[in-house]
Design a protein around this motif. Structure first.
Motif, PDB file in Angstrom:
ATOM      1  N   MET A   1       0.951  -1.175  -0.074  1.00  0.00           N
ATOM      2  CA  MET A   1       0.111   0.075  -0.059  1.00  0.00           C
ATOM      3  C   MET A   1       0.685   1.373   0.052  1.00  0.00           C
ATOM      4  SD  MET A   1      -3.157   0.961   2.584  1.00  0.00           S
ATOM      5  CE  MET A   1      -1.856   0.837   4.202  1.00  0.00           C
ATOM      6  N   ARG A   2       0.545   2.112  -0.985  1.00  0.00           N
ATOM      7  CA  ARG A   2       1.529   3.300  -1.102  1.00  0.00           C
ATOM      8  C   ARG A   2       0.918   4.301  -0.208  1.00  0.00           C
ATOM      9  NH1 ARG A   2       1.372   1.673  -6.774  1.00  0.00           N
ATOM     10  NH2 ARG A   2       3.345   0.931  -7.309  1.00  0.00           N
ATOM     11  N   LEU A   3       1.811   5.042   0.408  1.00  0.00           N
ATOM     12  CA  LEU A   3       1.265   6.003   1.268  1.00  0.00           C
ATOM     13  C   LEU A   3       2.087   7.485   1.163  1.00  0.00           C
ATOM     14  CD1 LEU A   3       1.077   4.349   4.890  1.00  0.00           C
ATOM     15  CD2 LEU A   3      -0.975   4.927   3.399  1.00  0.00           C
ATOM     16  N   SER A   4       1.390   8.566   1.126  1.00  0.00           N
ATOM     17  CA  SER A   4       1.950   9.667   0.798  1.00  0.00           C
ATOM     18  C   SER A   4       1.337  10.575   1.981  1.00  0.00           C
ATOM     19  CB  SER A   4       2.077  10.371  -0.744  1.00  0.00           C
ATOM     20  OG  SER A   4       0.502  10.135  -1.153  1.00  0.00           O
ATOM     21  N   VAL A   5       1.821  12.069   1.628  1.00  0.00           N
ATOM     22  CA  VAL A   5       1.383  13.178   2.792  1.00  0.00           C
ATOM     23  C   VAL A   5       1.049  14.338   1.927  1.00  0.00           C
ATOM     24  CG1 VAL A   5       2.262  14.701   4.561  1.00  0.00           C
ATOM     25  CG2 VAL A   5       3.081  12.124   4.269  1.00  0.00           C
TER      26      VAL A   5
ATOM     27  N   ALA B   1      -4.988   3.363  12.734  1.00  0.00           N
ATOM     28  CA  ALA B   1      -4.653   4.088  11.568  1.00  0.00           C
ATOM     29  C   ALA B   1      -4.690   3.140  10.320  1.00  0.00           C
ATOM     30  CB  ALA B   1      -3.810   5.116  11.682  1.00  0.00           C
ATOM     31  N   ILE B   2      -3.806   2.141  10.459  1.00  0.00           N
ATOM     32  CA  ILE B   2      -3.557   1.246   9.734  1.00  0.00           C
ATOM     33  C   ILE B   2      -4.582   0.400   9.012  1.00  0.00           C
ATOM     34  CG2 ILE B   2      -2.103  -0.966   8.656  1.00  0.00           C
ATOM     35  CD1 ILE B   2      -0.298   1.616   8.917  1.00  0.00           C
TER      36      ILE B   2
ATOM     37  N   ASP C   1      -4.868   3.458  -5.464  1.00  0.00           N
ATOM     38  CA  ASP C   1      -3.427   2.919  -5.783  1.00  0.00           C
ATOM     39  C   ASP C   1      -2.755   3.512  -4.734  1.00  0.00           C
ATOM     40  OD1 ASP C   1      -3.733   1.501  -8.506  1.00  0.00           O
ATOM     41  OD2 ASP C   1      -4.294   3.350  -9.141  1.00  0.00           O
ATOM     42  N   GLU C   2      -2.944   4.782  -4.247  1.00  0.00           N
ATOM     43  CA  GLU C   2      -2.185   5.428  -3.104  1.00  0.00           C
ATOM     44  C   GLU C   2      -3.042   6.185  -2.515  1.00  0.00           C
ATOM     45  OE1 GLU C   2       1.048   8.987  -3.543  1.00  0.00           O
ATOM     46  OE2 GLU C   2       1.109   7.445  -4.931  1.00  0.00           O
TER      47      GLU C   2
END
Length: 331
Positions: free
Chosen positions: A1-5, A287-288, A301-302
């Motif tokens: 799982m792609r995570l960004s901010v 959270a996860i 996808d993200e």
């Protein structure tokens, strides 16, 4: 799982704008160390609680204090600018920091109509958004849409473009142009599922992208304990009420917590808070679980996380807690 901010460079009641920028540097460096995909900054104007109005300038500052993580606009509100100027700005960033710059594009002005007029922009500028995206894309590719005009810097940098949206319009445009689509579900969640489904169904491959790619935004208020997360979110909720419902009210800063909580129970207050219903408030494990469920439901996808806190240190801690939990649970 792609995570960004997603970082709005928030300015709390206890911070200065300079301290907010210091916090944004700390957040980006923590995201880089923890393996997040990217950090984006959003263009807003005339909002005292958000300091990311000069988006390209802020990206340049953050890029100078990081080394590998992708940085970008999430997004530049293109009706506020000429495509040529944005091509020059982001072409400069891409030249200084090759392979690290994204350019998300939005159709809204990112402010109220009075401020939009103060920016000397035509209120009908958003009608030209599709054509402006194509003109900007041409400048960045070195295939100018205006005879005899090129972006220097910019031409040939091919900065990747992303279409931002919270409606079917953005989904349709992103699909038609074959660009990645980022949905602003952190504050406008209503059409998320319909928009993503339409985007995927109608996507046309392009030079930039062969398959559809969806980024969906999600709010995260994360702390070591549920009690602390609830306490932080209560402060975030009050700040939201003050910013959206009491903006411009002279005595807004003097409202007590109890008074702000009372405003939050009004129909208008509930409507404002409903904008944040795509959220998790709790521990890192909470959270996860919530992010994983959200990503599956949104067919994303993200997931781009908007971390909330009363101060920058709480947002950095939340980012690190989520990264540590993801690594631990994946082991």
């Amino acid at each position: 799982m792609r995570l960004s901010v997603l970082d709005l460079a928030p300015v709390s009641r206890t911070e200065t704008i300079a301290e907010s920028f210091t916090g944004s540097v700390a957040l980006a460096r923590a995201a880089e160390a923890a393996g997040y995909e990217r950090v984006w900054y959003a263009e807003h104007h005339n909002m005292p609680t958000i300091a990311s109005s000069a988006t390209a300038v802020l990206i340049a500052h953050i890029a100078a204090h990081t080394s590998t993580i992708r940085l970008g606009a999430g997004g530049v509100m293109l009706p506020n600018h000429s495509p040529l100027v944005i091509a020059e700005q982001f072409g400069t960033l891409a030249t200084l920091h090759p392979g690290r710059i994204d350019l998300g594009l939005g159709r809204a002005p990112g402010t109220d109509q009075r401020t939009f007029r103060a920016m000397r922009r035509d209120v009908r500028a958003s009608d030209q958004f599709p054509q402006d995206v194509l003109e900007l894309q041409a400048y960045l590719a070195g295939r100018s849409a205006v005879e005899g005009v090129q972006a220097f810097p910019g031409a040939g940098t091919n900065v990747p473009l992303y279409i931002l949206g919270s409606s079917m319009f953005g989904a349709s445009l992103a699909a038609q142009l074959g660009l990645p689509y980022a949905f602003a579900s952190h504050f406008a969640p209503d059409l998320l599922l319909d928009a993503v489904a339409a985007y995927r169904a109608n996507f046309r491959p392009s030079e930039q992208l062969s398959e559809p790619y969806v980024i969906a935004a999600f709010n995260a208020t994360v702390a070591p304990t549920h009690a602390e997360a609830d306490e932080i979110f209560a402060a975030v909720r009050r700040s939201r009420v003050r910013s959206f419902l009491l903006r411009g009210v002279a005595q807004a800063e003097s409202f007590t917590d109890d008074e702000l909580d009372a405003v939050a129970t009004t129909p208008q207050g509930r409507q404002v808070l409903a904008m944040m219903r795509r959220s998790v408030v709790g521990t890192a494990d909470d959270a996860i679980a919530a992010i994983t469920e959200f990503a599956a439901e949104a067919d994303a996808d993200e997931v781009m996380l908007a971390f909330h806190g009363r101060r920058a240190v709480e947002r950095v801690r939340a980012l690190e807690l989520v990264a540590d939990a993801r690594e631990r649970l994946a082991a």
